[in-house]
Write an enzyme that holds these catalytic residues in place. Structure first.
Site, PDB file in Angstrom:
ATOM      1  N   SER A 142     -33.870  23.487 -75.075  1.00 38.23           N
ATOM      2  CA  SER A 142     -33.933  24.950 -75.145  1.00 38.23           C
ATOM      3  C   SER A 142     -34.050  25.507 -73.738  1.00 38.23           C
ATOM      4  O   SER A 142     -34.546  24.834 -72.820  1.00 38.23           O
ATOM      5  CB  SER A 142     -35.151  25.386 -75.971  1.00 38.23           C
ATOM      6  OG  SER A 142     -35.408  26.771 -75.813  1.00 38.23           O
ATOM      7  N   TYR A 155     -44.263  24.556 -76.902  1.00 39.21           N
ATOM      8  CA  TYR A 155     -42.824  24.392 -77.138  1.00 39.21           C
ATOM      9  C   TYR A 155     -42.115  24.087 -75.821  1.00 39.21           C
ATOM     10  O   TYR A 155     -41.271  23.187 -75.745  1.00 39.21           O
ATOM     11  CB  TYR A 155     -42.288  25.672 -77.759  1.00 39.21           C
ATOM     12  CG  TYR A 155     -40.834  25.644 -78.144  1.00 39.21           C
ATOM     13  CD1 TYR A 155     -40.399  24.889 -79.228  1.00 39.21           C
ATOM     14  CD2 TYR A 155     -39.893  26.403 -77.454  1.00 39.21           C
ATOM     15  CE1 TYR A 155     -39.065  24.884 -79.614  1.00 39.21           C
ATOM     16  CE2 TYR A 155     -38.559  26.401 -77.823  1.00 39.21           C
ATOM     17  CZ  TYR A 155     -38.148  25.641 -78.907  1.00 39.21           C
ATOM     18  OH  TYR A 155     -36.827  25.644 -79.277  1.00 39.21           O
TER      19      TYR A 155
END
Length: 261
Positions: A142, A155
């Site tokens: 990501s 994350y």
């Protein structure tokens, strides 16, 4: 463009969102696609949808955090579908981790699934691909792995680790004719992003995002990233001097608080 022999793929995290849509697009294009996720029911729904469009998808329910289960699943796939030519390691989850509610358990959950789940898959795949001296692996990370972003500390740790991991493996596995790619999406409309209560710039529909990913798999470039304008903005944020960078991220926090109030 890269010609991929056999056209057999394994996609993890395929029960929803980007992984599910990618599986459908590849199946429609003639690939034999093995799909894995924890939800057998959702995988069965995916298989049924592919069959109605004359695509070939086979479901293999799996929790990627279980290394032994990963090994057994890959063995079944290669026995029943055939040797995997393209793996897309997409399994993962996200939850906000704001500093005012900082808990080690939240980090452990994301690390076990996002990072260690990917590493479990890599252990099994790399051994098989090195034996065959062929294979392609795409790891879905990501843009959150580029730099520290508000409420995404856990994350971001997992995604930054995945990017670093792929950078190392790309060089080490090239002599074995194994291609490693990293996928760094921006915001894509999925069940995970539907939970977000803050503005998501350049939000992509999942069909367009999956098409961009699929197109990237057919090339030899290391990084597959989309949408380009947003990902380059985050890359720019990564190289800004810290005072300026923190001023920008503090503004992001304020905008998020205003948007949720």
């Amino acid at each position: 463009m890269i010609a991929i022999a056999g056209k057999r793929a394994w996609i993890t995290g395929a029960s929803s969102g980007l992984g599910r849509e990618l599986a459908l697009q590849m199946a429609r294009d003639g690939w034999s696609v093995a799909v894995s996720a924890r939800s057998a029911e959702k995988l069965d729904s995916l298989v049924a949808e592919a069959e109605s469009a004359s695509g070939h998808i086979v479901a293999y329910p799996l929790d990627v955090s279980d290394l032994d289960a990963v090994g057994r699943t890959v063995q079944r796939i290669e026995s029943e579908v055939g040797p995997i030519d393209q793996a897309v390691l997409n399994a993962g989850t996200h939850q906000p981790t704001p500093a005012h509610d900082f808990k080690a358990a939240d980090f452990r959950k994301l690390v076990d699934l996002n990072l260690m789940g990917t590493i479990n898959c890599l252990e099994i795949l790399i051994a098989r691909f090195r034996t065959r001296q062929a294979g392609r692996i795409a790891v879905v990370a990501s843009v959150a792995g580029y730099t520290g972003l508000p409420q995404a500390s856990a994350y971001g740790v997992t995604k930054a680790g995945m990017i670093n991991l792929c950078e190392a493996l790309r060089v080490e596995l090239a002599p074995d004719n194994i291609t490693v790619q990293v996928v760094n999406p921006g915001f894509v409309r999925t069940p995970l992003t539907d939970r977000n209560d803050f503005p998501m710039p350049f939000l992509m529909e999942v069909e367009a995002a999956a098409h961009a990913l699929y197109r990237g798999l057919s090339r030899d470039s290391f990084e597959i990233t989309f949408p380009r304008r947003f990902t380059w903005m985050v890359k720019l944020l990564r190289v800004l001097p810290y005072p300026l960078k923190f001023a920008v991220t503090a503004r992001m926090v304020r905008r998020g608080q205003e948007g949720s109030s």
